[in-house]
Design a protein around this motif. Sequence first.
Motif, mmCIF file in Angstrom:
data_model
loop_
_atom_site.group_PDB
_atom_site.id
_atom_site.type_symbol
_atom_site.label_atom_id
_atom_site.label_comp_id
_atom_site.label_asym_id
_atom_site.label_seq_id
_atom_site.Cartn_x
_atom_site.Cartn_y
_atom_site.Cartn_z
ATOM 1 N N LEU A 370 56.569 38.359 15.559
ATOM 2 C CA LEU A 370 56.878 37.007 15.109
ATOM 3 C C LEU A 370 56.932 36.047 16.299
ATOM 4 O O LEU A 370 56.422 34.922 16.234
ATOM 5 N N SER A 374 54.417 32.883 16.644
ATOM 6 C CA SER A 374 55.030 31.564 16.447
ATOM 7 C C SER A 374 55.328 30.807 17.735
ATOM 8 O O SER A 374 55.403 29.577 17.714
ATOM 9 N N ALA A 375 55.481 31.516 18.849
ATOM 10 C CA ALA A 375 55.959 30.826 20.051
ATOM 11 C C ALA A 375 55.094 31.004 21.286
ATOM 12 O O ALA A 375 55.163 30.187 22.205
ATOM 13 N N CYS A 383 47.582 29.258 19.197
ATOM 14 C CA CYS A 383 48.212 30.579 19.138
ATOM 15 C C CYS A 383 47.530 31.555 20.076
ATOM 16 O O CYS A 383 46.317 31.480 20.313
ATOM 17 N N LEU A 392 46.120 30.125 10.154
ATOM 18 C CA LEU A 392 47.101 29.043 10.114
ATOM 19 C C LEU A 392 46.408 27.682 10.122
ATOM 20 O O LEU A 392 46.832 26.758 9.425
ATOM 21 N N LEU A 398 52.277 32.145 6.885
ATOM 22 C CA LEU A 398 52.634 33.411 7.524
ATOM 23 C C LEU A 398 53.624 34.105 6.587
ATOM 24 O O LEU A 398 54.803 33.767 6.537
ATOM 25 N N ARG A 441 53.089 23.012 13.558
ATOM 26 C CA ARG A 441 54.117 23.624 12.716
ATOM 27 C C ARG A 441 53.502 24.698 11.832
ATOM 28 O O ARG A 441 52.511 24.465 11.144
ATOM 29 N N ILE A 442 54.112 25.893 11.844
ATOM 30 C CA ILE A 442 53.595 27.038 11.101
ATOM 31 C C ILE A 442 54.338 27.179 9.773
ATOM 32 O O ILE A 442 55.572 27.245 9.750
ATOM 33 N N MET A 444 55.780 29.278 6.918
ATOM 34 C CA MET A 444 56.244 30.662 6.843
ATOM 35 C C MET A 444 56.911 30.936 5.509
ATOM 36 O O MET A 444 57.427 30.018 4.859
ATOM 37 N N LYS A 449 60.920 32.581 7.919
ATOM 38 C CA LYS A 449 61.489 31.335 8.433
ATOM 39 C C LYS A 449 62.937 31.538 8.851
ATOM 40 O O LYS A 449 63.371 31.054 9.909
ATOM 41 N N HIS A 452 62.877 33.523 12.035
ATOM 42 C CA HIS A 452 62.410 32.690 13.143
ATOM 43 C C HIS A 452 63.516 31.759 13.628
ATOM 44 O O HIS A 452 63.757 31.634 14.839
#
Length: 460
Positions: A370, A374-375, A383, A392, A398, A441-442, A444, A449, A452
């Motif tokens: 994750l 995401s990061a 990504c 995405l 996701l 912004r993803i 989820m 979420k 995350h």
Amino acid sequence: MPGIKWLERITNTVADRGRELLGLRDDEAKNSLSDLCRRLIAGRGEASNIALAREILRLFENTDKDGKDEFFATLAAQFGPDPQGISEASAAFDRDKPATLARLIEAVEPPRQELFRRLNMAPHGTASLVAMRSELLDRLRANPELSSVDADLKHLLASWFNRGFLRLQRIDWHSPAALLEKIMQYESVHSIDGWRDLRRRLADDRRCFGFFHPALPDEPLIFVEVALTGEVTAEIGSLIDPEAQLTDPYAADTAMFYSINNALRGLRGISFGNFLLKQVLSDLGDELPQLKRFVTLSPMPRFAERLNMLLAGDIEDWPRERLDPLLEDFEPALAEHSNQASPSAAVFELLQNFDQHAAALAGPLARLALLYISAMKRSPGVCCDPVAAFHLANGAVLERINVGADKSVKGMTQSYGVMVNYLYDPEQVVANHEAFVQEGRIAMSRALKREHEKHIVGKR
């Protein structure tokens, strides 16, 4: 495609006649590829130009590696735009005089673009240029000066292979054998082990769709494989098992997209996948209106590599001391299996003997996956994982991270067996796409979420 074959015969006849007129049977040994290219750009006769184009492509195909290296280097050095011509056209440009803009555009365009257009006139010219670009791509890393040649060729191929020319076709067990052989050859996500395996993947509860181009009617440019199921599948084995029990496609409520393959390397960087998925989503919805969910089961091809770098402390933005707070709730279980006080160090150690510690690694791997999606970024807003970036950006959600989803050698090597479900909700794809490309912004699922926000955002 009888019409295309008829046209090919006519074109070959024209080329043969043009070759005779040019005396190429006697001349070809005396002419270098670059000389013939200059003749082609300057030529005016249709028959002679087709003959020259065919001869250049034939000589290129038959020359050795050094000869091809020299050809590409010549294209870069001698077939680029004229700096003086650009300077003069730019100085003469007047926004109120359209002719000056036309002269500037003409000056800026490299002669090699016109060369590629004329080479495309030859019989099978498009296929030859796609193959030529594949060879060019092999040389780019060692010869970055060839990037301008690649940019010009890619620009033209992107025009010739735009969505308006593509035809969606379902591929099934009754498709021509030559096409089925290519599906087996080009399948790069989950290899197909012979005809029996392929037949199961093309059974009634499966679908395979590909995009085709009129210039390459027997070549799938890209194809997607779909399984029709009664649930969102979390592991790949059941979807590609040749012994899997056949089910009723009209009782399925879920379409699982489990393999997308770009077939021709020479078209790398020219995107077809987003168009393909959207078209297939639409067609499946029309054919099987009872389908409620459209979900992928996707690989993470760079996860293992990046995770090893992350845990070794080799990623500057994510030093190991930032990882331990993310994994602190796994610390007791990890400590039972290792002598490391640090959770991240324990994960790094246990990964060296994954099979023995798979249960202890399941939770940490899911959270680190994750984090990875995401990061961690390959560049600002992009990504690390190309598959995640693709889905995405297409507006997918996701949905779920699945540990132990792919236990094949390839799956363990590239992602420690982790795969991802991306959900396509037709009502949300546009909003999700805009949020991702505009803000990064993803979208989820609720569960991811919460995970995350609590463990990724909350521990930064």
